[in-house]
Design a protein around this motif. Structure first.
Motif, mmCIF file in Angstrom:
data_model
loop_
_atom_site.group_PDB
_atom_site.id
_atom_site.type_symbol
_atom_site.label_atom_id
_atom_site.label_comp_id
_atom_site.label_asym_id
_atom_site.label_seq_id
_atom_site.Cartn_x
_atom_site.Cartn_y
_atom_site.Cartn_z
ATOM 1 N N SER A 51 0.825 -1.210 0.000
ATOM 2 C CA SER A 51 0.000 0.000 0.000
ATOM 3 C C SER A 51 0.860 1.261 0.000
ATOM 4 N N ASN A 52 2.087 1.169 0.532
ATOM 5 C CA ASN A 52 2.943 2.353 0.582
ATOM 6 C C ASN A 52 4.268 2.087 -0.104
ATOM 7 N N GLY A 53 4.578 2.848 -1.147
ATOM 8 C CA GLY A 53 5.866 2.666 -1.816
ATOM 9 C C GLY A 53 6.220 3.907 -2.595
ATOM 10 N N CYS A 54 7.469 4.331 -2.511
ATOM 11 C CA CYS A 54 7.883 5.458 -3.346
ATOM 12 C C CYS A 54 9.200 5.171 -4.044
ATOM 13 N N ALA A 55 9.280 5.634 -5.302
ATOM 14 C CA ALA A 55 10.447 5.367 -6.134
ATOM 15 C C ALA A 55 11.595 6.288 -5.741
ATOM 16 N N VAL A 56 12.799 5.772 -5.879
ATOM 17 C CA VAL A 56 13.998 6.545 -5.542
ATOM 18 C C VAL A 56 15.039 6.384 -6.658
ATOM 19 N N SER A 57 16.081 7.192 -6.584
ATOM 20 C CA SER A 57 17.080 7.217 -7.661
ATOM 21 C C SER A 57 17.916 5.948 -7.732
ATOM 22 N N ASN A 58 18.076 5.271 -6.617
ATOM 23 C CA ASN A 58 18.733 3.959 -6.613
ATOM 24 C C ASN A 58 18.447 3.260 -5.296
ATOM 25 N N GLY A 59 18.685 1.969 -5.282
ATOM 26 C CA GLY A 59 18.354 1.180 -4.105
ATOM 27 C C GLY A 59 19.169 1.572 -2.891
ATOM 28 N N HIS A 60 20.442 1.867 -3.103
ATOM 29 C CA HIS A 60 21.301 2.193 -1.974
ATOM 30 C C HIS A 60 20.782 3.406 -1.206
ATOM 31 N N LEU A 61 20.463 4.469 -1.927
ATOM 32 C CA LEU A 61 19.929 5.658 -1.242
ATOM 33 C C LEU A 61 18.591 5.332 -0.584
ATOM 34 N N GLY A 62 17.855 4.392 -1.165
ATOM 35 C CA GLY A 62 16.614 3.947 -0.548
ATOM 36 C C GLY A 62 16.871 3.394 0.850
ATOM 37 N N LEU A 63 17.916 2.577 0.980
ATOM 38 C CA LEU A 63 18.268 2.032 2.302
ATOM 39 C C LEU A 63 18.624 3.157 3.268
ATOM 40 N N GLU A 64 19.413 4.116 2.789
ATOM 41 C CA GLU A 64 19.807 5.229 3.666
ATOM 42 C C GLU A 64 18.574 6.036 4.096
ATOM 43 N N LEU A 65 17.644 6.242 3.164
ATOM 44 C CA LEU A 65 16.412 6.978 3.508
ATOM 45 C C LEU A 65 15.615 6.243 4.582
ATOM 46 N N LEU A 66 15.515 4.925 4.439
ATOM 47 C CA LEU A 66 14.741 4.147 5.408
ATOM 48 C C LEU A 66 15.385 4.208 6.795
ATOM 49 N N LEU A 67 16.707 4.084 6.857
ATOM 50 C CA LEU A 67 17.392 4.158 8.158
ATOM 51 C C LEU A 67 17.130 5.517 8.808
ATOM 52 N N GLU A 68 17.126 6.562 7.986
ATOM 53 C CA GLU A 68 16.869 7.909 8.503
ATOM 54 C C GLU A 68 15.417 8.075 8.912
ATOM 55 N N ALA A 69 14.519 7.661 8.029
ATOM 56 C CA ALA A 69 13.084 7.867 8.289
ATOM 57 C C ALA A 69 12.639 7.102 9.534
ATOM 58 N N LEU A 70 13.240 5.940 9.774
ATOM 59 C CA LEU A 70 12.855 5.135 10.940
ATOM 60 C C LEU A 70 13.684 5.506 12.180
ATOM 61 N N GLU A 71 14.539 6.520 12.018
ATOM 62 C CA GLU A 71 15.371 7.034 13.122
ATOM 63 C C GLU A 71 16.188 5.936 13.796
ATOM 64 N N ILE A 72 16.829 5.131 12.960
ATOM 65 C CA ILE A 72 17.666 4.040 13.468
ATOM 66 C C ILE A 72 19.010 4.626 13.924
ATOM 67 N N GLU A 73 19.496 4.132 15.063
ATOM 68 C CA GLU A 73 20.784 4.612 15.588
ATOM 69 C C GLU A 73 21.445 3.481 16.389
ATOM 70 N N GLY A 74 22.603 3.755 16.953
ATOM 71 C CA GLY A 74 23.278 2.767 17.812
ATOM 72 C C GLY A 74 23.840 1.619 17.005
ATOM 73 N N GLU A 75 23.256 0.421 17.216
ATOM 74 C CA GLU A 75 23.721 -0.779 16.515
ATOM 75 C C GLU A 75 22.590 -1.401 15.700
ATOM 76 N N VAL A 76 22.949 -1.929 14.538
ATOM 77 C CA VAL A 76 21.997 -2.657 13.709
ATOM 78 C C VAL A 76 22.557 -4.042 13.422
ATOM 79 N N ILE A 77 21.761 -5.053 13.686
ATOM 80 C CA ILE A 77 22.184 -6.431 13.403
ATOM 81 C C ILE A 77 21.907 -6.718 11.928
ATOM 82 N N THR A 78 22.931 -7.170 11.221
ATOM 83 C CA THR A 78 22.799 -7.343 9.777
ATOM 84 C C THR A 78 23.551 -8.583 9.313
ATOM 85 N N THR A 79 23.419 -8.877 8.027
ATOM 86 C CA THR A 79 24.088 -10.048 7.471
ATOM 87 C C THR A 79 25.402 -9.645 6.792
#
Ligand code: PLP
Length: 372
Positions: A51-79
């Motif tokens: 239901s919610n999706g917006c196009a961006v200039s590339n996937g990488h910046l999309g990830l950065e936008l999401l981290l910012e929009a969700l106010e992620i900080e400190g540590e992130v567990i990743t692969t």
């Protein structure tokens, strides 16, 4: 024999692209929420069942936008087993990545090893549906709920994938798709971010255009991650072909499996995909195990001598990059490291003839014979 590359971008009939370009010339509107962009976003939301999706200039910046929009900080567990972009996005936002090992069969983050890595500083899990294989989304959701963490999926490989009939971007708090030229569906460069919550997506849209709300209101220090009308035009044409694209890749995958199933020491990764998954056949990775007789690198080099270019995708492992080796990020990842040393993505793209697939498989066996 001509050179066989690991991938090739899909190019639609040029006349169809030209027809969309005519509309750009008629409207004289090149970027900033143009008509083509809005139409592409709408069609993508339908295709991906979000239901919610917006196009961006590339996937990488999309990830950065999401981290910012969700106010992620400190540590992130990743692969650790992903394309560089996944960890780079975390680090570029000033967050510490914590590497969690992967499941040996699906090569996605090992949900059973996440909880042991959670500390007071952990705010999110950033997992990857690697090769389009869904993560253990239900287990990850339970862990996130229990510990109050956000979940972001790097779905760069997972365009069109469904689990139990549900579009893959409906899992977690948010997902990112990449529409880079070499991805299954592309807009030359581009991507899309999807979020469960409308407000998160509104923030992404704001941050993608300098934080500009209206003529006189700038409410956030946003950047520029807009998709142009030319990219949107390519997406609108390519989306018409998506069923054919996936179908052809399914036939290529089935041909590889016919040829390679049962070859000792060669594990076909997509055979580990559960039945409830509607797969997109984006990649065809195999794991070269000890029983194969020659190393992954020997196979990779041997194929090159026949002008067959496979790809060690993903190698080296992200924590082993020069820029991260001495960074002191936490996480022991022996399973991922072993996978990274054994994995080889074989050529798969639209237009790869089935008899070329047969030839690649023949050469794989020939290289092994010569190398033993
Ligand atoms: C391609 C890719 C990205 C980055 O996407 P771009 O559109 O190229 O910026 C991120 N993560 C993974 C797993 C990818 O394969």
């Amino acid at each position: 024999m001509s050179v066989i590359y690991v991938t090739k971008p899909f190019l639609p009939p040029k006349a169809e692209y030209d027809a969309w370009l005519d509309r750009i010339w008629e409207r004289e509107w090149l970027t900033n929420n143009g008509g083509l962009l809005l139409e592409l976003e709408q069609r993508l939301r339908e295709y991906l069942s979000v239901s919610n999706g917006c196009a961006v200039s590339n996937g990488h910046l999309g990830l950065e936008l999401l981290l910012e929009a969700l106010e992620i900080e400190g540590e992130v567990i990743t692969t650790p087993f992903s394309f560089s972009s996944t960890t780079h996005a975390i680090v570029r936002k000033g967050i510490d990545p914590v590497f969690c090992d992967v499941d040996p069969m699906t090569l996605t983050i090992d949900a059973g090893k996440i909880e042991a890595l959670i500390t007071g500083r952990t705010t999110a899990i950033l997992a990857v549906h690697v090769y389009g294989i869904p993560c253990a989304v239900d287990r990850i959701e339970n862990i996130a709920k229990k510990h109050g963490l956000k979940v972001i999926y790097d779905a760069a490989h997972a365009f069109g994938v469904r689990k139990n009939g549900v579009g893959i971007a409906n899992f977690g708090d948010a997902s990112m798709f990449s529409f880079h030229a070499t991805k299954l569906f592309h807009t030359i460069e581009g991507g899309m971010v999807c979020a469960k919550d409308r407000e998160t997506l509104r923030r992404c849209a704001l941050l993608r255009n300098f934080g500009i709300e209206d003529e006189t209101t700038v409410s956030a220090a946003g950047g520029n991650a807009k998709m142009s009308e030319f990219q949107a035009a390519m997406g609108l044409v390519n989306l018409r072909y998506i069923h054919e694209i996936i179908d052809e890749r399914r036939r290529i995958t089935e041909r590889y499996i016919q040829n390679l199933d049962g070859v000792e020491g060669l594990r076909i990764v997509c055979k580990s995909i559960p039945d409830d998954v509607e797969y997109n056949y984006g990649y065809f990775p195999v794991i070269v195990e000890d029983a194969f007789g020659i190393s992954r690198d020997a196979l990779y080099e041997g194929l090159k001598r026949y002008d067959i270019y496979s790809r060690r995708y993903f190698y080296p492992l992200i924590p082993d990059f020069d820029c991260y080796r001495d960074a002191g990020f936490r996480g022991l990842v022996p399973v991922a490291r072993k996978a990274s040393e054994g994995v080889l993505a074989l050529p798969i793209y639209n237009g790869l003839p089935l008899d070329t697939v047969d030839l690649i498989c023949e050469k794989i066996l020939e290289v092994r014979k010569l190398g033993e």
